[in-house]
Design a protein around this motif. Structure first.
Motif, PDB file in Angstrom:
ATOM      1  N   PHE A  84       0.975  -1.462  -0.161  1.00 56.03           N
ATOM      2  CA  PHE A  84      -0.045   0.151  -0.375  1.00 56.03           C
ATOM      3  C   PHE A  84       0.844   1.297   0.281  1.00 56.03           C
ATOM      4  O   PHE A  84       0.059   2.307  -0.626  1.00 56.03           O
ATOM      5  CB  PHE A  84      -0.800   0.002   1.198  1.00 56.03           C
ATOM      6  CG  PHE A  84      -2.024  -0.893   0.991  1.00 56.03           C
ATOM      7  CD1 PHE A  84      -3.373  -0.565   0.013  1.00 56.03           C
ATOM      8  CD2 PHE A  84      -2.194  -2.149   1.621  1.00 56.03           C
ATOM      9  CE1 PHE A  84      -4.098  -1.678  -0.283  1.00 56.03           C
ATOM     10  CE2 PHE A  84      -2.726  -3.040   1.655  1.00 56.03           C
ATOM     11  CZ  PHE A  84      -4.220  -2.912   0.578  1.00 56.03           C
ATOM     12  N   GLY A  89       0.180   4.078  -3.358  1.00 58.61           N
ATOM     13  CA  GLY A  89      -0.105   6.016  -2.444  1.00 58.61           C
ATOM     14  C   GLY A  89       0.767   6.318  -3.959  1.00 58.61           C
ATOM     15  O   GLY A  89       0.628   7.463  -4.134  1.00 58.61           O
ATOM     16  N   VAL A  92       3.121  14.527   2.950  1.00 54.57           N
ATOM     17  CA  VAL A  92       3.026  13.179   2.607  1.00 54.57           C
ATOM     18  C   VAL A  92       4.562  12.638   3.283  1.00 54.57           C
ATOM     19  O   VAL A  92       4.848  12.225   4.107  1.00 54.57           O
ATOM     20  CB  VAL A  92       2.851  12.186   0.966  1.00 54.57           C
ATOM     21  CG1 VAL A  92       3.425  11.258   1.144  1.00 54.57           C
ATOM     22  CG2 VAL A  92       1.661  11.831   1.097  1.00 54.57           C
ATOM     23  N   ALA A  98       0.918   7.712   2.525  1.00 49.27           N
ATOM     24  CA  ALA A  98       0.905   7.854   0.862  1.00 49.27           C
ATOM     25  C   ALA A  98      -0.660   7.294   0.807  1.00 49.27           C
ATOM     26  O   ALA A  98      -1.082   7.829   0.120  1.00 49.27           O
ATOM     27  CB  ALA A  98       1.448   6.842   0.667  1.00 49.27           C
ATOM     28  N   LEU A  99      -1.316   6.416   1.539  1.00 50.38           N
ATOM     29  CA  LEU A  99      -3.160   6.372   1.395  1.00 50.38           C
ATOM     30  C   LEU A  99      -3.350   7.754   1.614  1.00 50.38           C
ATOM     31  O   LEU A  99      -4.364   7.659   0.713  1.00 50.38           O
ATOM     32  CB  LEU A  99      -2.988   5.270   1.490  1.00 50.38           C
ATOM     33  CG  LEU A  99      -2.859   3.446   1.015  1.00 50.38           C
ATOM     34  CD1 LEU A  99      -3.574   2.663   1.979  1.00 50.38           C
ATOM     35  CD2 LEU A  99      -3.102   3.588  -0.621  1.00 50.38           C
ATOM     36  N   ALA A 157      -2.860   9.995  -1.078  1.00 52.52           N
ATOM     37  CA  ALA A 157      -3.100   9.650  -2.500  1.00 52.52           C
ATOM     38  C   ALA A 157      -4.645   9.607  -2.535  1.00 52.52           C
ATOM     39  O   ALA A 157      -5.025  10.991  -3.697  1.00 52.52           O
ATOM     40  CB  ALA A 157      -2.864   8.240  -2.653  1.00 52.52           C
ATOM     41  N   GLY A 158      -5.480   9.921  -1.685  1.00 52.27           N
ATOM     42  CA  GLY A 158      -7.072   9.697  -1.341  1.00 52.27           C
ATOM     43  C   GLY A 158      -7.080  11.260  -0.952  1.00 52.27           C
ATOM     44  O   GLY A 158      -7.906  11.842  -2.020  1.00 52.27           O
TER      45      GLY A 158
END
Length: 426
Positions: free
Chosen positions: A60, A64, A236, A254-255, A258-259
């Motif tokens: 993940f 991301g 990030v 990271a997720l 990205a979101g």
């Protein structure tokens, strides 16, 4: 019998990955399926075990970062940087190479090296064509710089992500322990470039004047999206650095980034996922299942005991052997499956030896990351760049790359030995 069968499956799969007889994702998935079929591991261990299953933190984190970089790609910022560098170099070939390798190394410290070379290589082709320069030396120098620069941080090179997850190391740990050495190595590498690629540095004043007329600002295709993307990237990276305070895992950071980027911009879900390298992510999953099967069957434990016995528990000897062996092995096989295989062994050695044995993680990271420069198949980024060159009419042979790579690897790994010895083993 199960352990022997697991080793045979792993060796065959590893051989297919190294020789590229079949796609590495197919080889990893096939090996993982066979491991499950012979009950070397089970569904619960493969998918839910922290020690012998798929490392979802790695998967993940890569997912991301791929989404963030995919959105950044749409802004044209990487093309802007490359043209800016060429103009600042005044069209001078060696200055241009220095600018490009420094930019590549710095970018690879913040992004994974495969993504970096995918973005920089096409622009290098354009600039070299405008200046009538041979493109092969520039591409080779850039991919080597990406492997060197990526060694400095947790997210710069996939092997580092595996090591960090297995060892519980943070983004800051890599910065403190590896970044100072990588700065020194980059300075030495620039000097090597001047010597290794000197026939390529032929200045053409007419071509230089043409490159100076390019307007790098025209490369930016979406300024609002660029501002938003850079803001998220900064947040990030700050999240990575502040892990000891915030206690968010890198994959979570990271997720979240990205979101946030997809939710706050006009980028559609389809566009944000278009540049995700799904084959790479699936490759990691299959690889983790295979290595986990070796853990479950006791193979890794036996290897770790044998390794400790061979070096008679002497930390300095173990670190030097690990550094050298990792460099040599990573020269001939992709360093990702190598590190995935070795990390459980090193984890056992570190756990048995105590806190001072943490140096073994740095020896593994340096040997595997820098050893990947030795040949065309040593690192994923190498293979990617050679493919880009061939598709654009420039074939870089295995031996052309290796002729330069062996020199660079020998010098850079040699610099690591006294660093590890003086800092951790004195």
């Amino acid at each position: 019998m199960t352990a022997i069968a697991a080793v045979m499956i792993f060796v065959v799969s590893y051989g297919l990955i190294a020789t590229e007889r079949v796609h590495r994702t197919a080889a990893a998935l096939g090996g993982a399926g066979l491991m499950l079929l012979i009950h070397a591991t089970g569904g619960r261990s493969a998918f839910f075990s922290e020690h012998s299953g798929i490392d979802w933190n790695v998967v993940f984190l890569l997912l991301g970062m791929m989404v963030i970089v995919g959105v950044l790609r749409q802004t044209g910022v990487f093309e802007y940087v490359a043209i800016w560098a060429a103009k600042r170099a005044m069209g001078r070939p060696f200055r241009l190479m220095v600018m490009l390798v420094v930019i590549t190394a710095c970018a690879s410290a913040l992004l994974d090296n495969v993504t970096t070379v995918l973005l920089i290589a096409p622009v290098t082709l354009l600039v070299c064509d405008r200046l009538s320069l041979p493109v092969a030396p520039y591409l080779i120098a850039e991919v080597m710089a990406s492997n060197i620069g990526g060694t400095a941080t947790l997210i710069g090179d996939p092997p580092n992500i595996i090591i960090a997850s297995r060892a519980g190391l943070t983004f800051n740990d890599f910065l403190v322990h590896l970044a100072p050495l990588i700065v020194v190595i980059m300075v030495v590498f620039v000097g090597l470039c001047r010597w290794l690629f000197r026939p390529a540095f032929v200045y053409d004043p007419v071509r230089a004047a043409e490159i100076m007329r390019l307007n790098e600002r025209e490369a930016i295709r979406d300024r609002p999206l660029l501002r938003q993307s850079l803001a998220v990237l900064v947040v990030v990276i700050a999240g990575f650095v502040l892990h000891p305070v915030l206690h968010y895992e890198p994959a979570v950071v990271a997720l979240l980034g990205a979101g946030l980027l997809v939710a706050a911009t006009r980028v559609t879900v389809e566009e944000s996922l278009r540049d995700v390298e799904w084959a790479t992510l699936v490759f990691f999953m299959g690889l983790f299942v295979m290595v986990g099967a070796l853990v479950e069957t006791g193979v890794i434990d036996s290897l770790s005991r044998a390794a400790a016995s061979a070096t008679e528990g002497r930390l300095g000897l173990t670190a030097m052997v690990l550094l050298g062996a990792s460099a040599v092995i990573s020269a001939f096989v992709d360093n990702i499956p190598y590190v995935a295989t070795m990390s459980p062994i090193v984890a056992d050695l570190v756990q048995a030896g105590g806190p001072d044995h943490q140096v073994l993680w740095w020896a593994l990271a340096l040997g595997a990351d820098l050893g990947g420069n030795a040949t065309a198949v040593g690192a994923s980024a190498n293979v990617v760049v050679l493919g880009i060159a061939e598709r654009n009419g420039t074939r870089i042979s295995f031996w052309e790359f290796t002729g330069y790579g062996l020199v660079v690897t020998a010098v850079t790994v040699a610099l690591c030995a006294p660093y590890l010895w003086l800092r951790y083993l004195m």
